[in-house]
Motif scaffolding. Structure first.
Motif, PDB file in Angstrom:
ATOM      1  N   ALA A 101     -94.660 -36.246  -6.091  1.00 40.39           N
ATOM      2  CA  ALA A 101     -94.834 -37.589  -6.697  1.00 40.39           C
ATOM      3  C   ALA A 101     -93.709 -38.104  -5.928  1.00 40.39           C
ATOM      4  O   ALA A 101     -93.382 -39.306  -5.287  1.00 40.39           O
ATOM      5  CB  ALA A 101     -95.097 -38.035  -7.786  1.00 40.39           C
ATOM      6  N   PHE A 102     -92.351 -37.807  -6.092  1.00 41.84           N
ATOM      7  CA  PHE A 102     -90.970 -38.361  -5.591  1.00 41.84           C
ATOM      8  C   PHE A 102     -90.545 -37.580  -4.434  1.00 41.84           C
ATOM      9  O   PHE A 102     -90.623 -36.142  -4.654  1.00 41.84           O
ATOM     10  CB  PHE A 102     -90.005 -38.447  -6.515  1.00 41.84           C
ATOM     11  CG  PHE A 102     -88.622 -38.613  -6.101  1.00 41.84           C
ATOM     12  CD1 PHE A 102     -88.309 -40.055  -5.930  1.00 41.84           C
ATOM     13  CD2 PHE A 102     -87.911 -37.642  -5.825  1.00 41.84           C
ATOM     14  CE1 PHE A 102     -86.930 -40.181  -5.387  1.00 41.84           C
ATOM     15  CE2 PHE A 102     -86.491 -37.767  -5.135  1.00 41.84           C
ATOM     16  CZ  PHE A 102     -86.206 -38.987  -4.874  1.00 41.84           C
ATOM     17  N   ASP A 103     -90.439 -37.917  -3.435  1.00 36.27           N
ATOM     18  CA  ASP A 103     -90.208 -36.891  -2.261  1.00 36.27           C
ATOM     19  C   ASP A 103     -89.031 -37.720  -1.161  1.00 36.27           C
ATOM     20  O   ASP A 103     -89.381 -38.691  -0.766  1.00 36.27           O
ATOM     21  CB  ASP A 103     -91.440 -36.870  -1.388  1.00 36.27           C
ATOM     22  CG  ASP A 103     -91.447 -35.668  -0.189  1.00 36.27           C
ATOM     23  OD1 ASP A 103     -90.086 -35.443   0.188  1.00 36.27           O
ATOM     24  OD2 ASP A 103     -92.498 -35.381   0.263  1.00 36.27           O
ATOM     25  N   LEU A 106     -89.448 -38.253   2.730  1.00 36.74           N
ATOM     26  CA  LEU A 106     -90.424 -39.025   3.317  1.00 36.74           C
ATOM     27  C   LEU A 106     -89.853 -39.854   4.454  1.00 36.74           C
ATOM     28  O   LEU A 106     -90.935 -41.103   4.758  1.00 36.74           O
ATOM     29  CB  LEU A 106     -90.979 -39.888   2.206  1.00 36.74           C
ATOM     30  CG  LEU A 106     -92.215 -39.489   1.459  1.00 36.74           C
ATOM     31  CD1 LEU A 106     -92.707 -40.465   0.592  1.00 36.74           C
ATOM     32  CD2 LEU A 106     -93.212 -38.819   2.474  1.00 36.74           C
ATOM     33  N   GLY A 152     -84.158 -44.144  -0.886  1.00 37.78           N
ATOM     34  CA  GLY A 152     -84.506 -45.574  -1.350  1.00 37.78           C
ATOM     35  C   GLY A 152     -84.945 -45.461  -2.720  1.00 37.78           C
ATOM     36  O   GLY A 152     -85.015 -46.695  -3.503  1.00 37.78           O
ATOM     37  N   ALA A 153     -85.452 -44.487  -3.257  1.00 40.00           N
ATOM     38  CA  ALA A 153     -86.060 -44.598  -4.634  1.00 40.00           C
ATOM     39  C   ALA A 153     -85.141 -43.892  -5.763  1.00 40.00           C
ATOM     40  O   ALA A 153     -85.376 -43.747  -6.772  1.00 40.00           O
ATOM     41  CB  ALA A 153     -87.348 -43.876  -4.574  1.00 40.00           C
ATOM     42  N   LYS A 156     -80.147 -46.493  -5.908  1.00 46.54           N
ATOM     43  CA  LYS A 156     -79.674 -47.690  -6.717  1.00 46.54           C
ATOM     44  C   LYS A 156     -79.536 -47.043  -8.044  1.00 46.54           C
ATOM     45  O   LYS A 156     -78.632 -47.499  -8.776  1.00 46.54           O
ATOM     46  CB  LYS A 156     -80.726 -49.011  -6.495  1.00 46.54           C
ATOM     47  CG  LYS A 156     -80.486 -49.851  -5.539  1.00 46.54           C
ATOM     48  CD  LYS A 156     -81.369 -50.847  -5.383  1.00 46.54           C
ATOM     49  CE  LYS A 156     -82.671 -50.268  -4.697  1.00 46.54           C
ATOM     50  NZ  LYS A 156     -83.816 -51.053  -4.719  1.00 46.54           N
ATOM     51  N   GLY A 180     -80.559 -54.730  -8.045  1.00 53.00           N
ATOM     52  CA  GLY A 180     -81.754 -54.822  -7.535  1.00 53.00           C
ATOM     53  C   GLY A 180     -83.016 -54.281  -8.555  1.00 53.00           C
ATOM     54  O   GLY A 180     -83.879 -53.628  -8.293  1.00 53.00           O
ATOM     55  N   ASN A 182     -82.564 -52.658 -11.268  1.00 51.67           N
ATOM     56  CA  ASN A 182     -82.090 -51.476 -11.848  1.00 51.67           C
ATOM     57  C   ASN A 182     -80.810 -51.758 -12.794  1.00 51.67           C
ATOM     58  O   ASN A 182     -79.871 -52.268 -12.413  1.00 51.67           O
ATOM     59  CB  ASN A 182     -81.291 -50.554 -10.954  1.00 51.67           C
ATOM     60  CG  ASN A 182     -82.332 -49.732 -10.204  1.00 51.67           C
ATOM     61  OD1 ASN A 182     -82.609 -48.582  -9.983  1.00 51.67           O
ATOM     62  ND2 ASN A 182     -83.204 -50.260  -9.256  1.00 51.67           N
ATOM     63  N   ARG A 228     -91.955 -55.305  -2.874  1.00 52.56           N
ATOM     64  CA  ARG A 228     -91.846 -55.331  -1.369  1.00 52.56           C
ATOM     65  C   ARG A 228     -93.285 -54.845  -1.004  1.00 52.56           C
ATOM     66  O   ARG A 228     -93.862 -53.964  -1.158  1.00 52.56           O
ATOM     67  CB  ARG A 228     -91.096 -54.457  -0.725  1.00 52.56           C
ATOM     68  CG  ARG A 228     -89.581 -54.724  -1.075  1.00 52.56           C
ATOM     69  CD  ARG A 228     -88.659 -53.719  -0.833  1.00 52.56           C
ATOM     70  NE  ARG A 228     -87.324 -53.762  -1.798  1.00 52.56           N
ATOM     71  CZ  ARG A 228     -85.938 -53.935  -1.338  1.00 52.56           C
ATOM     72  NH1 ARG A 228     -85.842 -53.831   0.052  1.00 52.56           N
ATOM     73  NH2 ARG A 228     -85.280 -54.143  -1.823  1.00 52.56           N
ATOM     74  N   LEU A 241     -94.953 -45.078  -1.730  1.00 53.64           N
ATOM     75  CA  LEU A 241     -95.962 -44.131  -0.843  1.00 53.64           C
ATOM     76  C   LEU A 241     -96.391 -43.039  -1.711  1.00 53.64           C
ATOM     77  O   LEU A 241     -95.447 -42.428  -2.498  1.00 53.64           O
ATOM     78  CB  LEU A 241     -95.320 -43.847   0.252  1.00 53.64           C
ATOM     79  CG  LEU A 241     -94.829 -45.066   1.268  1.00 53.64           C
ATOM     80  CD1 LEU A 241     -94.017 -44.439   2.504  1.00 53.64           C
ATOM     81  CD2 LEU A 241     -95.959 -45.980   1.501  1.00 53.64           C
ATOM     82  N   PRO A 243     -96.870 -39.410  -1.531  1.00 50.19           N
ATOM     83  CA  PRO A 243     -96.515 -38.361  -0.422  1.00 50.19           C
ATOM     84  C   PRO A 243     -97.543 -37.655   0.025  1.00 50.19           C
ATOM     85  O   PRO A 243     -97.624 -37.027   1.287  1.00 50.19           O
ATOM     86  CB  PRO A 243     -95.485 -37.603  -0.960  1.00 50.19           C
ATOM     87  CG  PRO A 243     -94.922 -38.206  -2.039  1.00 50.19           C
ATOM     88  CD  PRO A 243     -95.968 -39.095  -2.665  1.00 50.19           C
ATOM     89  N   ASP A 267     -84.444 -44.129 -11.963  1.00 51.52           N
ATOM     90  CA  ASP A 267     -84.919 -44.577 -10.783  1.00 51.52           C
ATOM     91  C   ASP A 267     -85.948 -43.508 -10.132  1.00 51.52           C
ATOM     92  O   ASP A 267     -86.999 -44.111  -9.701  1.00 51.52           O
ATOM     93  CB  ASP A 267     -83.687 -44.750  -9.706  1.00 51.52           C
ATOM     94  CG  ASP A 267     -84.178 -45.743  -8.582  1.00 51.52           C
ATOM     95  OD1 ASP A 267     -85.080 -46.299  -8.479  1.00 51.52           O
ATOM     96  OD2 ASP A 267     -83.257 -45.984  -7.666  1.00 51.52           O
TER      97      ASP A 267
END
Ligand code: ADP
Ligand code: MG
Length: 325
Positions: A101-103, A106, A152-153, A156, A180, A182, A228, A241, A243, A267
Protein backbone atom coordinates in the motif's frame (compact mmCIF):
# COMPACT_ATOMS: atom_id res chain seq x y z
CA UNK A 1 19.15 42.37 50.56
CA UNK A 2 17.42 38.98 50.76
CA UNK A 3 14.47 40.44 48.89
CA UNK A 4 16.73 41.82 46.23
CA UNK A 5 18.37 38.44 45.68
CA UNK A 6 14.96 36.80 45.41
CA UNK A 7 13.87 39.41 42.88
CA UNK A 8 17.07 38.93 40.91
CA UNK A 9 16.50 35.19 40.85
CA UNK A 10 13.00 35.66 39.46
CA UNK A 11 14.31 38.01 36.78
CA UNK A 12 17.05 35.59 35.86
CA UNK A 13 14.57 32.75 35.65
CA UNK A 14 12.33 34.77 33.34
CA UNK A 15 15.35 35.66 31.22
CA UNK A 16 16.19 31.96 30.88
CA UNK A 17 13.03 30.76 29.21
CA UNK A 18 12.55 32.16 25.76
CA UNK A 19 9.82 31.50 23.30
CA UNK A 20 10.38 31.36 19.55
CA UNK A 21 7.63 31.07 16.93
CA UNK A 22 8.71 30.81 13.29
CA UNK A 23 7.38 29.73 9.94
CA UNK A 24 9.26 28.43 6.94
CA UNK A 25 8.45 27.17 3.50
CA UNK A 26 10.50 24.01 3.13
CA UNK A 27 10.01 20.56 1.59
CA UNK A 28 7.26 22.03 -0.57
CA UNK A 29 5.10 22.87 2.44
CA UNK A 30 4.57 25.36 5.27
CA UNK A 31 6.39 24.48 8.47
CA UNK A 32 5.93 26.16 11.82
CA UNK A 33 7.99 25.80 14.97
CA UNK A 34 6.94 27.01 18.40
CA UNK A 35 9.62 26.40 21.01
CA UNK A 36 10.10 27.29 24.64
CA UNK A 37 13.31 26.84 26.61
CA UNK A 38 16.70 28.32 27.35
CA UNK A 39 18.25 27.51 23.96
CA UNK A 40 15.33 28.20 21.63
CA UNK A 41 17.35 30.31 19.18
CA UNK A 42 20.04 27.69 18.83
CA UNK A 43 17.49 24.89 18.53
CA UNK A 44 15.49 26.77 15.94
CA UNK A 45 18.61 27.39 13.84
CA UNK A 46 19.55 23.70 14.08
CA UNK A 47 16.01 22.66 13.07
CA UNK A 48 15.89 24.81 9.95
CA UNK A 49 19.42 23.77 8.99
CA UNK A 50 18.57 20.08 9.39
CA UNK A 51 15.36 20.32 7.40
CA UNK A 52 16.99 22.14 4.53
CA UNK A 53 19.75 19.48 4.56
CA UNK A 54 17.05 16.80 4.30
CA UNK A 55 15.45 18.72 1.46
CA UNK A 56 18.77 18.50 -0.41
CA UNK A 57 18.57 14.72 0.03
CA UNK A 58 14.91 13.95 -0.67
CA UNK A 59 13.57 16.73 -2.90
CA UNK A 60 12.24 15.32 -6.18
CA UNK A 61 12.65 18.73 -7.84
CA UNK A 62 15.77 20.52 -6.47
CA UNK A 63 18.23 19.97 -9.34
CA UNK A 64 21.12 19.25 -6.99
CA UNK A 65 19.26 16.90 -4.61
CA UNK A 66 20.54 13.40 -3.97
CA UNK A 67 17.20 11.94 -5.07
CA UNK A 68 17.39 13.73 -8.44
CA UNK A 69 20.93 12.37 -8.90
CA UNK A 70 19.91 8.84 -7.90
CA UNK A 71 16.82 8.85 -10.14
CA UNK A 72 18.90 10.16 -13.08
CA UNK A 73 21.23 7.18 -12.60
CA UNK A 74 18.36 4.66 -12.61
CA UNK A 75 19.62 1.33 -13.93
CA UNK A 76 23.25 1.80 -12.93
CA UNK A 77 24.88 1.36 -9.55
CA UNK A 78 25.03 4.42 -7.28
CA UNK A 79 26.34 4.97 -3.77
CA UNK A 80 24.00 6.56 -1.26
CA UNK A 81 24.39 8.83 1.74
CA UNK A 82 23.63 7.16 5.06
CA UNK A 83 20.42 9.19 5.43
CA UNK A 84 19.18 8.18 1.98
CA UNK A 85 20.05 4.52 2.52
CA UNK A 86 18.42 4.48 5.98
CA UNK A 87 15.14 5.99 4.79
CA UNK A 88 15.11 3.78 1.68
CA UNK A 89 15.54 0.72 3.88
CA UNK A 90 12.75 1.84 6.23
CA UNK A 91 10.58 2.41 3.14
CA UNK A 92 11.26 -0.96 1.53
CA UNK A 93 10.40 -2.73 4.81
CA UNK A 94 7.24 -0.65 5.16
CA UNK A 95 6.18 -1.65 1.69
CA UNK A 96 6.43 -5.31 2.73
CA UNK A 97 4.58 -4.67 5.97
CA UNK A 98 1.73 -2.78 4.32
CA UNK A 99 1.29 -5.32 1.52
CA UNK A 100 2.51 -2.72 -1.00
CA UNK A 101 0.00 0.00 0.00
CA UNK A 102 3.00 2.24 0.67
CA UNK A 103 5.46 2.06 -2.22
CA UNK A 104 8.64 4.16 -2.45
CA UNK A 105 9.22 3.04 -6.08
CA UNK A 106 6.15 4.87 -7.42
CA UNK A 107 8.22 7.88 -8.52
CA UNK A 108 7.59 7.68 -12.26
CA UNK A 109 3.85 7.12 -11.73
CA UNK A 110 3.67 10.07 -9.31
CA UNK A 111 5.48 12.25 -11.86
CA UNK A 112 2.85 11.41 -14.48
CA UNK A 113 -0.04 12.39 -12.17
CA UNK A 114 1.78 15.56 -11.12
CA UNK A 115 1.21 16.94 -14.61
CA UNK A 116 -2.32 17.65 -13.31
CA UNK A 117 -4.12 15.67 -16.02
CA UNK A 118 -5.12 12.02 -16.26
CA UNK A 119 -2.19 10.14 -17.83
CA UNK A 120 -2.85 7.69 -20.71
CA UNK A 121 -3.40 4.24 -19.20
CA UNK A 122 -0.81 2.60 -21.50
CA UNK A 123 1.77 5.01 -20.17
CA UNK A 124 0.81 4.24 -16.56
CA UNK A 125 1.01 0.51 -17.21
CA UNK A 126 4.44 0.85 -18.82
CA UNK A 127 6.06 2.24 -15.63
CA UNK A 128 8.37 -0.08 -13.74
CA UNK A 129 7.70 -0.14 -9.99
CA UNK A 130 7.89 -2.47 -6.99
CA UNK A 131 10.35 -3.55 -4.30
CA UNK A 132 11.70 -6.35 -6.50
CA UNK A 133 13.09 -3.76 -8.93
CA UNK A 134 15.38 -2.39 -6.20
CA UNK A 135 18.65 -3.88 -5.01
CA UNK A 136 20.10 -2.16 -1.94
CA UNK A 137 23.10 -3.41 -0.02
CA UNK A 138 25.76 -1.59 1.99
CA UNK A 139 24.59 1.79 0.80
CA UNK A 140 24.95 0.73 -2.83
CA UNK A 141 21.78 0.91 -4.91
CA UNK A 142 20.95 -0.57 -8.27
CA UNK A 143 17.44 -0.45 -9.67
CA UNK A 144 15.99 -1.72 -12.89
CA UNK A 145 16.32 0.94 -15.60
CA UNK A 146 13.46 3.44 -15.42
CA UNK A 147 12.64 2.93 -11.74
CA UNK A 148 12.18 6.25 -9.94
CA UNK A 149 12.02 6.64 -6.18
CA UNK A 150 9.79 9.13 -4.35
CA UNK A 151 9.84 9.83 -0.61
CA UNK A 152 6.83 12.16 -0.54
CA UNK A 153 4.94 9.98 1.93
CA UNK A 154 7.79 9.50 4.43
CA UNK A 155 10.31 12.39 4.19
CA UNK A 156 8.35 14.83 6.35
CA UNK A 157 7.79 12.19 9.02
CA UNK A 158 11.49 11.38 8.95
CA UNK A 159 12.25 15.11 9.25
CA UNK A 160 9.94 15.20 12.28
CA UNK A 161 11.96 12.36 13.86
CA UNK A 162 15.16 14.35 13.32
CA UNK A 163 13.45 17.43 14.77
CA UNK A 164 12.54 15.46 17.90
CA UNK A 165 16.21 14.51 18.38
CA UNK A 166 17.30 18.16 17.97
CA UNK A 167 14.77 19.30 20.61
CA UNK A 168 16.32 16.75 22.99
CA UNK A 169 19.88 17.91 22.22
CA UNK A 170 18.97 21.52 23.02
CA UNK A 171 16.95 20.52 26.09
CA UNK A 172 13.77 22.16 24.84
CA UNK A 173 11.09 21.15 27.36
CA UNK A 174 8.06 22.16 25.30
CA UNK A 175 7.49 22.58 21.61
CA UNK A 176 4.85 22.27 18.95
CA UNK A 177 6.17 21.60 15.46
CA UNK A 178 4.16 21.33 12.29
CA UNK A 179 5.90 20.03 9.19
CA UNK A 180 3.12 20.39 6.65
CA UNK A 181 0.51 18.57 8.70
CA UNK A 182 3.03 16.29 10.36
CA UNK A 183 2.82 17.45 13.97
CA UNK A 184 5.20 16.75 16.80
CA UNK A 185 4.08 17.90 20.24
CA UNK A 186 6.82 17.80 22.88
CA UNK A 187 6.04 18.01 26.57
CA UNK A 188 2.96 20.01 27.45
CA UNK A 189 1.74 23.60 27.44
CA UNK A 190 3.20 26.09 29.92
CA UNK A 191 0.02 25.82 32.03
CA UNK A 192 0.59 22.08 32.47
CA UNK A 193 -2.22 21.05 30.15
CA UNK A 194 -1.65 18.84 27.09
CA UNK A 195 -1.14 20.31 23.64
CA UNK A 196 -4.30 20.56 21.56
CA UNK A 197 -4.05 19.45 17.96
CA UNK A 198 -6.92 20.02 15.56
CA UNK A 199 -8.02 17.22 13.26
CA UNK A 200 -8.89 18.66 9.87
CA UNK A 201 -12.45 18.46 8.54
CA UNK A 202 -12.04 16.98 5.04
CA UNK A 203 -15.23 18.77 3.97
CA UNK A 204 -14.07 22.14 5.26
CA UNK A 205 -11.27 24.59 4.57
CA UNK A 206 -7.73 24.36 5.95
CA UNK A 207 -8.84 25.99 9.20
CA UNK A 208 -11.92 23.81 9.86
CA UNK A 209 -11.54 21.07 12.46
CA UNK A 210 -13.80 18.10 13.04
CA UNK A 211 -12.23 17.38 16.39
CA UNK A 212 -9.45 18.11 18.85
CA UNK A 213 -6.78 15.75 20.14
CA UNK A 214 -4.94 16.32 23.40
CA UNK A 215 -1.38 15.04 23.28
CA UNK A 216 1.92 15.03 25.13
CA UNK A 217 5.14 13.80 23.48
CA UNK A 218 3.42 12.43 20.37
CA UNK A 219 3.47 12.67 16.62
CA UNK A 220 0.11 13.37 14.98
CA UNK A 221 0.34 12.69 11.26
CA UNK A 222 -2.48 13.03 8.76
CA UNK A 223 -3.13 12.11 5.13
CA UNK A 224 -6.21 12.96 3.11
CA UNK A 225 -7.75 13.47 -0.29
CA UNK A 226 -8.42 17.19 0.36
CA UNK A 227 -4.80 18.39 0.46
CA UNK A 228 -3.52 18.11 -3.10
CA UNK A 229 -5.69 17.30 -6.09
CA UNK A 230 -6.88 18.41 -9.51
CA UNK A 231 -10.25 18.10 -11.23
CA UNK A 232 -10.91 16.84 -14.73
CA UNK A 233 -14.32 16.12 -16.26
CA UNK A 234 -15.96 16.76 -12.88
CA UNK A 235 -13.84 14.08 -11.18
CA UNK A 236 -11.42 14.84 -8.35
CA UNK A 237 -8.01 13.21 -8.69
CA UNK A 238 -6.12 13.39 -5.39
CA UNK A 239 -2.44 12.70 -4.69
CA UNK A 240 -2.53 9.41 -2.75
CA UNK A 241 -2.08 6.64 -5.28
CA UNK A 242 -2.98 2.98 -5.05
CA UNK A 243 0.16 1.18 -6.26
CA UNK A 244 -2.05 -1.68 -7.56
CA UNK A 245 -4.05 0.52 -9.94
CA UNK A 246 -1.46 3.32 -10.32
CA UNK A 247 -4.34 5.78 -9.93
CA UNK A 248 -5.66 7.84 -7.00
CA UNK A 249 -6.77 5.36 -4.33
CA UNK A 250 -10.52 4.74 -4.52
CA UNK A 251 -10.60 4.67 -0.76
CA UNK A 252 -13.74 4.59 1.37
CA UNK A 253 -11.74 6.89 3.70
CA UNK A 254 -11.26 10.62 3.31
CA UNK A 255 -8.67 11.12 5.99
CA UNK A 256 -6.36 9.06 8.16
CA UNK A 257 -4.50 10.26 11.26
CA UNK A 258 -1.81 8.29 13.07
CA UNK A 259 -0.83 9.13 16.66
CA UNK A 260 2.40 7.51 17.81
CA UNK A 261 6.00 8.07 18.90
CA UNK A 262 7.76 7.51 15.54
CA UNK A 263 7.41 10.13 12.83
CA UNK A 264 8.64 8.15 9.81
CA UNK A 265 6.34 5.29 10.65
CA UNK A 266 3.44 7.63 11.34
CA UNK A 267 3.87 9.30 7.95
CA UNK A 268 4.16 5.98 6.12
CA UNK A 269 1.17 4.50 7.92
CA UNK A 270 -1.11 7.50 7.43
CA UNK A 271 -0.62 7.13 3.67
CA UNK A 272 -0.82 3.32 3.70
CA UNK A 273 -4.00 3.20 5.84
CA UNK A 274 -5.66 5.59 3.40
CA UNK A 275 -4.82 3.29 0.47
CA UNK A 276 -5.99 0.20 2.42
CA UNK A 277 -9.43 1.61 3.19
CA UNK A 278 -11.50 1.11 6.34
CA UNK A 279 -11.66 -2.69 6.75
CA UNK A 280 -8.06 -3.40 5.85
CA UNK A 281 -6.80 -0.46 7.94
CA UNK A 282 -8.68 -1.76 11.01
CA UNK A 283 -7.34 -5.30 10.46
CA UNK A 284 -3.81 -3.88 10.12
CA UNK A 285 -4.22 -1.98 13.41
CA UNK A 286 -5.71 -5.00 15.22
CA UNK A 287 -2.71 -7.14 14.25
CA UNK A 288 -0.29 -4.59 15.80
CA UNK A 289 -1.90 -2.09 18.18
CA UNK A 290 1.44 -0.24 18.42
CA UNK A 291 -0.07 3.03 17.18
CA UNK A 292 -3.32 4.94 17.56
CA UNK A 293 -5.39 6.11 14.62
CA UNK A 294 -8.36 8.18 13.53
CA UNK A 295 -10.11 7.21 10.30
CA UNK A 296 -12.63 9.55 8.69
CA UNK A 297 -14.91 7.61 6.37
CA UNK A 298 -16.57 8.83 3.17
CA UNK A 299 -19.95 8.38 4.85
CA UNK A 300 -19.20 10.70 7.76
CA UNK A 301 -18.03 8.39 10.53
CA UNK A 302 -14.98 9.17 12.65
CA UNK A 303 -13.41 5.93 13.86
CA UNK A 304 -10.91 6.10 16.73
CA UNK A 305 -8.85 3.46 18.51
CA UNK A 306 -9.83 2.88 22.18
CA UNK A 307 -6.79 4.64 23.71
CA UNK A 308 -7.90 7.92 22.09
CA UNK A 309 -11.30 7.85 23.82
CA UNK A 310 -10.15 10.13 26.65
CA UNK A 311 -8.09 12.50 24.51
CA UNK A 312 -10.14 13.01 21.34
CA UNK A 313 -13.17 15.30 21.28
CA UNK A 314 -15.46 15.44 18.27
CA UNK A 315 -16.40 19.08 17.73
CA UNK A 316 -18.37 18.83 14.49
CA UNK A 317 -21.72 17.13 15.03
CA UNK A 318 -22.28 16.32 11.36
CA UNK A 319 -19.90 13.41 12.01
CA UNK A 320 -20.60 10.31 14.06
CA UNK A 321 -17.99 8.96 16.49
CA UNK A 322 -17.24 5.23 16.66
CA UNK A 323 -14.64 3.40 18.72
CA UNK A 324 -12.82 0.60 16.95
CA UNK A 325 -12.46 -2.57 19.01
P1 ADP B 1 1.34 14.75 2.34
O1 ADP B 1 2.66 14.73 1.63
O2 ADP B 1 0.34 15.68 1.74
O3 ADP B 1 1.47 14.89 3.83
P2 ADP B 1 1.20 11.87 2.32
O4 ADP B 1 2.11 11.70 3.48
O5 ADP B 1 0.00 11.00 2.32
O6 ADP B 1 0.69 13.34 2.13
O7 ADP B 1 2.08 11.56 1.03
C1 ADP B 1 1.54 11.69 -0.25
C2 ADP B 1 2.68 11.83 -1.23
O8 ADP B 1 3.43 10.61 -1.28
C3 ADP B 1 2.17 12.04 -2.65
O9 ADP B 1 2.16 13.41 -2.98
C4 ADP B 1 3.18 11.26 -3.49
O10 ADP B 1 4.34 12.03 -3.72
C5 ADP B 1 3.55 10.11 -2.59
N1 ADP B 1 2.67 8.93 -2.69
C6 ADP B 1 1.40 8.86 -3.17
N2 ADP B 1 0.88 7.63 -3.05
C7 ADP B 1 1.86 6.87 -2.46
C8 ADP B 1 1.94 5.50 -2.06
N3 ADP B 1 0.92 4.66 -2.20
N4 ADP B 1 3.10 5.10 -1.49
C9 ADP B 1 4.15 5.94 -1.33
N5 ADP B 1 4.14 7.22 -1.69
C10 ADP B 1 3.00 7.70 -2.24
MG1 MG C 1 2.51 10.05 4.64
Amino acid sequence: MKRMIALLAVLLLCGCTKQVDTQYYMMDTVMSFSLEGAQTKEAEAALSEKISALERVFSPTLPESELVRVNAASGSEVSLSKTFADVLEISLKASEETGGAFDVTLGSVIALWQKQEVPPSALLEAQITGNETVDLSNRMLKTEPGVQLNFGAVAKGYAADCAKTILEEYEIPRALLSLGGNIYAKGEKADGRPWQVGVRDPNGTASDWLGILQVRDKFVIASGDYERYFEQGGVRYHHILDPKTRAPAQSDLRETVVVNTNGSRGDILSTALFVMGEDEAIAFWRARKDFEMILVSQDGRVLITPNLKETFTLTNDTYELEVVA
